[in-house]
Design an enzyme around this catalytic site. Sequence first.
Site, short mmCIF file in Angstrom:
data_model
loop_
_atom_site.label_atom_id
_atom_site.label_comp_id
_atom_site.label_asym_id
_atom_site.label_seq_id
_atom_site.Cartn_x
_atom_site.Cartn_y
_atom_site.Cartn_z
N ASP A 329 4.72 -3.17 7.51
CA ASP A 329 3.30 -3.44 7.86
C ASP A 329 2.82 -2.38 7.45
OD1 ASP A 329 0.08 -4.19 7.27
OD2 ASP A 329 1.45 -6.05 7.82
N HIS A 352 3.77 -0.16 5.04
CA HIS A 352 2.09 0.04 4.37
C HIS A 352 1.57 1.75 4.96
CE1 HIS A 352 2.54 -4.62 3.49
NE2 HIS A 352 3.81 -4.22 3.33
#
Length: 523
Positions: A329, A352
């Site tokens: 993430d 991310h």
Amino acid sequence: MEGLFGVYFLLIMLQKTIFSTLVDTCSARRGKHWRHSRGFSSSLYQKKGKDYHRRSSHRYSNGGKPKHKALSPEAPLPVSPKSPLVPIPGGTDEIPTTSPKAGHIFNVMDFGAKGDGSSDDTKAFQAAWAAACKVEASTIMVPSEYTFLVGPISFSGPYCEANILFQLDGTIIAPTNSKAWGSGLLQWLEFSKLKGITIKGSGTIDGRGSVWWQDSPYEDPIDDESRIIVPLNNNGKENPPVPINSSLYGKMPQTKPTALRFYGSFNASVMGITIQNSPQCHLKFDNCIGVTVFNINISSPGDSPNTDGIHLQNSQDVLIRSSNLACGDDCVSIQTGCTNVYIHNVNCGPGHGISIGGLGKDATKACVSNITVRDVNMYNTMNGVRIKTWQGGRGSVQGIMFSNIQVSEVLLPIVIDQYYCDKAKCKNQTSAVALSGITYEKIRGTYTVKPVHLACSDSLPCVDVTLTDIELKPHQEHYHIYDPFCWQTFGELNSPTMPPIDCLQIGQPSGDPRPTDPDSCQT
């Protein structure tokens, strides 16, 4: 007359001699356990007022004695004759041989830890902390070449002394048995309400998260930007299962823990260690002031769900530098209540990217300001630098600088998304978190889907968005490539960009759509 005076003088001298002898004899009997030291006056032996009891009793609240030997033979401490006196067992007192403020060392092995990777060492860590908590500038030693199985534990204040060092050179692993977690916990290792807490060393914190990821790969929230990523063959799978079988351990709770969390602490530092395979977020700072993260490694697979690298919330005066962050993430996630955050010289990927938000979920107020991210390398990440807010929120994000960001095969290098939604569908709402003073400079490298995606609120456009020296080239491999996109985004182009970002609206929006809000972040 003179003869009588002489006899009187001799009697006085004899009386003084006898009295002095009696006093010395009493002192010796009363203090038979004392060892004389030239640095102590006789008055210190005899006077133990309120100040003495206050200074000595707070160090050992378990009846006046430490549970274990405080000193390590490898780190002897100097004798300090001016140290306050510490009670010892049996109701007697002894002159201390060390100064507590110089720092005691508490080795977890001395408190019963096995370090074999299978025995539960949680109680040993609790006992070591209980002892170290009472001594200023103490050190908890987790030695190298050992693996410690430790269950959920809180190293908490607020009554601990300041400047405790958690020296981590060994490996700490989390239990993979579902019974250890009950119905679910929000954190595994927690340090709360402390002043001057430091974790450093060459050791590893291993959350062994694969047993958590496998149980619910499709139940976790999805990253909203994935909806605009279209594979060329159009048969991509979202959130692919992690090929780890956890059936041997039983189903894990739905609530996944953060590996290492700091809460309500001042001057918290993490240096040198590795944190890997957390069930969810790896390192979290919540309600902290004065945070330093230096030279750490965070590592988990790129497809491990919701495994943020570093998560900041309600924290200020934060420095993150010279670290490697690889996760499933956001490499760094900056949430509401954060101000004065400086991130530089960081490698990010997979992951991310570095994100501010999501902010304003469920119509909440969000305030973020004075954030600088610079000198960052990103490789094979979903996003580069991103700001994401929910519809219906309020508050503001302002004073943001993204500078000298090198991206390589990043899907979406520059993102503002004020329509963030981590489920299939979200309700359209009018109110929004206000975004202003956002600067992008020297963002260079390659992208694989879209170079710029600036989607601002219909009712509250983004203002003062500045782009300078943007050089982004397409790298087509697996995805459809799109042109830059802007919506309700106002600001300036200070130099030509590659590709041209013609969609940015130069200047300010007509009128002033920003209402005066008594509940704004400035009040």
